[in-house]
Design a protein around this motif. Structure first.
Motif, short mmCIF file in Angstrom:
data_model
loop_
_atom_site.label_atom_id
_atom_site.label_comp_id
_atom_site.label_asym_id
_atom_site.label_seq_id
_atom_site.Cartn_x
_atom_site.Cartn_y
_atom_site.Cartn_z
N SER A 66 0.85 -1.20 0.00
CA SER A 66 0.00 0.00 0.00
C SER A 66 0.88 1.24 0.00
CB SER A 66 -0.94 0.00 1.21
OG SER A 66 -0.19 -0.04 2.42
N TRP A 67 0.38 2.29 -0.62
CA TRP A 67 1.12 3.55 -0.71
C TRP A 67 0.15 4.70 -0.55
CZ3 TRP A 67 0.67 -0.20 -4.37
CH2 TRP A 67 -0.19 0.04 -5.45
N GLY A 68 0.68 5.79 -0.01
CA GLY A 68 -0.13 6.97 0.21
C GLY A 68 -0.13 7.90 -1.00
N LEU A 69 -0.64 9.10 -0.78
CA LEU A 69 -0.74 10.07 -1.86
C LEU A 69 0.65 10.47 -2.36
CD1 LEU A 69 -2.59 11.97 -3.53
CD2 LEU A 69 -2.24 13.67 -1.71
N VAL A 70 0.83 10.47 -3.66
CA VAL A 70 2.07 10.95 -4.29
C VAL A 70 1.75 12.31 -4.94
CG1 VAL A 70 3.84 10.53 -6.01
CG2 VAL A 70 2.89 8.62 -4.68
N SER A 71 2.46 13.34 -4.51
CA SER A 71 2.19 14.69 -5.02
C SER A 71 3.32 15.17 -5.91
CB SER A 71 1.99 15.67 -3.85
OG SER A 71 3.13 15.66 -3.00
N ASN A 72 3.00 16.19 -6.72
CA ASN A 72 3.97 16.82 -7.62
C ASN A 72 4.59 15.78 -8.56
OD1 ASN A 72 5.35 19.18 -8.56
ND2 ASN A 72 7.21 18.46 -7.51
N ALA A 73 3.72 14.98 -9.20
CA ALA A 73 4.20 13.93 -10.10
C ALA A 73 3.31 13.85 -11.32
CB ALA A 73 4.24 12.58 -9.40
N THR A 74 3.92 13.52 -12.47
CA THR A 74 3.15 13.31 -13.70
C THR A 74 2.65 11.89 -13.81
OG1 THR A 74 5.23 12.87 -14.85
CG2 THR A 74 4.35 15.13 -14.96
N ASN A 75 3.38 10.92 -13.27
CA ASN A 75 2.93 9.52 -13.27
C ASN A 75 3.69 8.74 -12.20
OD1 ASN A 75 5.26 9.80 -15.11
ND2 ASN A 75 5.01 7.60 -15.43
N VAL A 76 3.08 7.61 -11.76
CA VAL A 76 3.66 6.76 -10.71
C VAL A 76 3.65 5.32 -11.21
CG1 VAL A 76 3.46 5.98 -8.32
CG2 VAL A 76 2.79 8.32 -8.93
N VAL A 77 4.77 4.62 -10.99
CA VAL A 77 4.94 3.25 -11.49
C VAL A 77 5.31 2.34 -10.32
CG1 VAL A 77 6.34 1.74 -12.98
CG2 VAL A 77 5.62 4.01 -13.79
N LEU A 78 4.65 1.13 -10.29
CA LEU A 78 5.01 0.10 -9.32
C LEU A 78 5.85 -0.95 -10.04
CD1 LEU A 78 4.78 -1.25 -6.52
CD2 LEU A 78 2.71 -2.40 -7.36
N SER A 79 7.05 -1.19 -9.53
CA SER A 79 7.98 -2.14 -10.14
C SER A 79 8.00 -3.42 -9.32
CB SER A 79 9.38 -1.55 -10.23
OG SER A 79 10.30 -2.49 -10.76
N THR A 80 7.65 -4.57 -9.97
CA THR A 80 7.64 -5.88 -9.31
C THR A 80 8.42 -6.86 -10.19
OG1 THR A 80 5.68 -6.81 -10.40
CG2 THR A 80 5.30 -5.32 -8.54
N PRO A 81 8.72 -8.07 -9.68
CA PRO A 81 9.40 -9.07 -10.52
C PRO A 81 8.61 -9.44 -11.77
CG PRO A 81 9.56 -9.69 -8.20
CD PRO A 81 8.61 -8.53 -8.27
N ASN A 82 7.31 -9.17 -11.77
CA ASN A 82 6.48 -9.49 -12.94
C ASN A 82 6.43 -8.35 -13.96
OD1 ASN A 82 5.79 -12.02 -11.85
ND2 ASN A 82 4.13 -11.09 -10.66
N GLY A 83 7.08 -7.21 -13.65
CA GLY A 83 7.09 -6.09 -14.58
C GLY A 83 6.67 -4.80 -13.91
N ASN A 84 6.58 -3.73 -14.71
CA ASN A 84 6.20 -2.42 -14.22
C ASN A 84 4.79 -2.07 -14.69
OD1 ASN A 84 8.79 -2.29 -13.19
ND2 ASN A 84 9.60 -1.10 -14.93
N SER A 85 4.07 -1.35 -13.86
CA SER A 85 2.72 -0.92 -14.23
C SER A 85 2.41 0.40 -13.56
CB SER A 85 1.68 -1.98 -13.82
OG SER A 85 1.71 -2.20 -12.43
N GLY A 86 1.66 1.26 -14.27
CA GLY A 86 1.25 2.51 -13.70
C GLY A 86 0.15 2.31 -12.66
#
Length: 490
Positions: free
Chosen positions: A328-348
């Protein structure tokens, strides 16, 4: 004349009078002699029964506690008949008889008589009205019984069954009872209640259970499924040897269901004679569904400098192999996009947000926030305990015991076996036993079911004293040894 004086006048008795008297008395005297001769009035007193004689000849008293008489059941239901039998001579055998046929016999543990013996016996309900009789036999072969009527499918007609002559079981007189059965739940060794497990995931449930009775648990003692969800575990399943007073780990291989929900299964120990005893234990797991989609958080069209990630964590941070954890993650501010990186790949991803993962080994996850060419990242690590080794290609030689690992803890041996089985002579199983330096068995023989056409691991728990080598064999359905190997105990 003195008033106290009595004058007796002499009477003269003739010979004729005497002869007449003799004729009258003679038949009476002869009749009295015949009575005495033929015992119509015995002069020897009859011995009265003693208290000991009465006790020895007293029939056992049987009480059926459940079900109640005239109870109704559905066809195919497992009817559990609970009874208690008592006898001053000690009960040795309790039989469940349905419509004159013996359907289950339950001797006492170690064939020792019990002054009071309680037992649960089972019968699969068939349509009709039936007479259920519980008959107890004591150490002097006295029998006592009690009966109830049950109805299957309500108004079904009685099922005609030809009468069977049920003869009492002859049991020789023996000594008083010497041991009792009992078991006490101590703790959940693995997967405590409401552990979250991914769908269709195998896991091993282990309880610590104490032998709180005075009978040892040996060959033929099992753990059996009582109610709820069986979760693919075998029933009955053998349990390790446990001496009176000893605490033993009892394990079952299970598989979580495919559908989400909470699943609970209830289990209980069973003696070699079929008697259920001790505290019932349960397994309770949660199978999650698909993650709930989170609404997207609008991303600012204009940002400058570095993004700000308020939080990123895993709960729980430490899991066992096969368990699920939540990132789980909280609010990300001042960003154009956020990506979660896992062993299965990256996803927005949207922020704030969460996702469930099931790592096969200890894994570090990274959350990356971008503001054009600037990026900031946060990481969290999930530690996986007892993670299985990475998959290994199938060996060129079929039916192989690839490796054996032995962990010794006192008189307990945890045997981990890496194997490959090509599926021949199915179903097959692994068998393990500890032997002495003279190759004599000194532990119980443990078994585990196996899966074909994959390199797999199996765990077998053994108990005993003085094992120097663990012998492992792969046995086919026919009993043929498909592969065998040994490992010294260090």
């Amino acid at each position: 004349m003195d008033a106290s004086a009595v004058y007796v006048r002499p009477v003269k008795i003739g010979v004729g009078f005497v002869k007449g008297l003799i004729r009258v008395l003679t038949p009476l005297l002869v009749f009295s002699g015949l009575v005495a001769l033929f015992g119509c009035g015995s002069s020897t007193p009859t011995a009265l029964p003693t208290a000991t004689t009465v006790a020895q000849n007293t029939a056992p008293v049987v009480i059926i506690k459940s079900p109640a008489s005239n109870a109704s059941f559905e066809e195919g239901a497992q009817v559990q008949v609970t009874s208690t039998s008592t006898s001053p001579n000690g009960v040795k055998l309790v039989e469940l008889i349905v419509d004159g046929r013996i359907v289950q016999s339950s001797p006492t543990p170690n064939d020792q008589p019990q002054i009071q013996y309680s037992v649960i016996q089972q019968w699969q309900a068939a349509p009709g009205q039936h007479t259920l009789t519980v008959r107890a036999t004591d150490a002097r072969a006295n029998t006592g019984d009690a009966s109830i009527i049950v109805n299957v499918n309500g108004n079904a007609q009685p099922t005609p069954i030809p009468p069977t002559n049920v003869s009492p079981t002859t049991i020789p007189a023996t000594a008083a009872p010497s041991c009792t059965l009992n078991a006490t739940y101590i703790s959940d060794v693995t997967f405590p209640d409401d552990t979250v497990i991914a769908p269709n995931s195998p896991f091993v449930k282990t309880w610590a259970i104490k032998n709180s009775g005075t009978c040892d648990w040996g060959e033929g003692f099992m753990i059996v499924f009582i109610s709820g969800s069986q979760l693919g575990a075998p029933s009955p399943a053998p349990i390790p040897f446990a001496a009176a007073g000893q605490t033993q780990n009892i394990s079952l291989e299970m598989v979580s269901p495919a559908a989400p929900g909470r699943y609970v299964g209830v289990w209980q120990l069973q003696a070699s004679n079929g008697t259920l005893f001790g505290t019932r234990v349960n397994v309770a797991i949660q199978v999650p569904g698909a993650p709930t989609p989170l609404p997207l958080t609008p991303v600012p069209t204009v940002c400058s400098g570095s993004p700000q990630i308020s939080s990123f964590l895993a709960n729980p941070a430490t899991v066992q192999a096969g368990q699920i954890t939540t990132l789980s993650w909280g609010l990300v501010s001042n960003a154009t996009n956020v990506v979660l990186s896992t062993p299965n790949g990256n996803s927005g991803v949207a922020t704030p947000g969460q996702v469930q993962v099931q790592p096969g080994e200890s894994t570090t996850y990274t959350l990356i926030a971008y503001c054009y060419n600037n990026s900031v990242q946060a990481q969290t690590t999930v530690t996986v305990q007892n993670a299985p080794p990475p998959p290994t290609a199938s060996p060129s030689t079929p039916n192989e015991i690839r490796s054996i690992q032995v962990e010794k803890n006192g008189d307990n041996y945890k045997v981990t076996i890496n194997y490959f089985w090509d599926g021949t002579d199915a179903p097959a199983s692994l068998s393990a036993v500890g032997v002495s330096s003279q190759s004599d068995p000194v532990t119980n023989t443990g078994q585990s079911k196996i899966e074909p056409n994959h390199v797999k691991y199996a765990i077998i728990n053994l108990t005993g004293k003085g094992a120097v080598t663990i012998d492992v064999c792969m046995l086919g359905r026919s009993g043929q040894e498909l592969a065998c190997d040994s490992q010294p105990v260090k």
